[in-house]
Design an enzyme around this catalytic site. Sequence first.
Site, mmCIF file in Angstrom:
data_model
loop_
_atom_site.group_PDB
_atom_site.id
_atom_site.type_symbol
_atom_site.label_atom_id
_atom_site.label_comp_id
_atom_site.label_asym_id
_atom_site.label_seq_id
_atom_site.Cartn_x
_atom_site.Cartn_y
_atom_site.Cartn_z
ATOM 1 N N SER A 34 0.829 -1.208 0.000
ATOM 2 C CA SER A 34 0.000 0.000 0.000
ATOM 3 C C SER A 34 0.860 1.254 0.000
ATOM 4 O O SER A 34 0.615 2.186 -0.778
ATOM 5 C CB SER A 34 -0.936 0.016 1.212
ATOM 6 O OG SER A 34 -1.896 -1.011 1.115
ATOM 7 N N THR A 55 -11.713 0.111 -0.215
ATOM 8 C CA THR A 55 -12.666 -0.988 -0.378
ATOM 9 C C THR A 55 -13.041 -1.669 0.926
ATOM 10 O O THR A 55 -13.822 -2.612 0.921
ATOM 11 C CB THR A 55 -12.098 -2.054 -1.331
ATOM 12 O OG1 THR A 55 -10.899 -2.581 -0.761
ATOM 13 C CG2 THR A 55 -11.811 -1.461 -2.708
ATOM 14 N N SER A 56 -12.514 -1.197 2.013
ATOM 15 C CA SER A 56 -12.780 -1.834 3.306
ATOM 16 C C SER A 56 -14.184 -1.520 3.814
ATOM 17 O O SER A 56 -14.589 -0.357 3.837
ATOM 18 C CB SER A 56 -11.766 -1.348 4.338
ATOM 19 O OG SER A 56 -12.106 -1.826 5.622
ATOM 20 N N HIS A 77 -3.786 3.937 7.312
ATOM 21 C CA HIS A 77 -3.887 4.257 5.884
ATOM 22 C C HIS A 77 -4.369 5.695 5.675
ATOM 23 O O HIS A 77 -3.861 6.411 4.809
ATOM 24 C CB HIS A 77 -4.838 3.275 5.179
ATOM 25 C CG HIS A 77 -4.198 1.961 4.892
ATOM 26 N ND1 HIS A 77 -3.891 1.561 3.616
ATOM 27 C CD2 HIS A 77 -3.805 0.941 5.707
ATOM 28 C CE1 HIS A 77 -3.333 0.357 3.659
ATOM 29 N NE2 HIS A 77 -3.279 -0.029 4.913
#
Length: 188
Positions: free
Chosen positions: A14, A33-34, A50
């Site tokens: 990532s 997309t989590s 993130h």
Amino acid sequence: MDTLVLGGIRSGKSAWAERLVTAHPGPVRYVATSPARPDDADWSARVRTHRTRRPDTWETVEAGGGPSELPAALRSAPAGSVLLVDDVGNWLAGAFDAVSAWSLPDPLGAIGGSVAELVSALAECRADTVLVSPEVGWTVVPATRSGRVFVDAQGSLNQRLSAVCDRAVLVVAGRGLRLPDAPDSLLT
């Protein structure tokens, strides 16, 4: 240009993909997309990590609500922009969850339409796209059926995405290695 960034858990894939898109001159759209997991403190900490790495200038699109959200984000991305999708494994797990496919007799068949839609949307996408995806084939065969189903589906999906991407990069220990352009390039 479409790039598939592969790597194992905590490989640095990532962060590597984020550094790649930072060099892009156009606007960056980060597609997360989590799914939301408010009762999972460990997952929330990962998501926070993130988020704090992303520049404020990046637009974030939450696409963890169902398997059609990521293809829609790919199709709506404007030309001249860059789309960073993190990550395809979360999307795949969500596709299984959306149709309760884990225990079905043919779980891969149950998500086949969603997978085909994703691959098609990537091929049609007008933006430069960087997809982060887990490389799951370097471990023991999972002991559970759902684990085996996921590993098989993820490996197959990675191959299909790689076929429509311009390049694929394998990230290990935070370092990227560009994979050969043709699957048989080492045979000649």
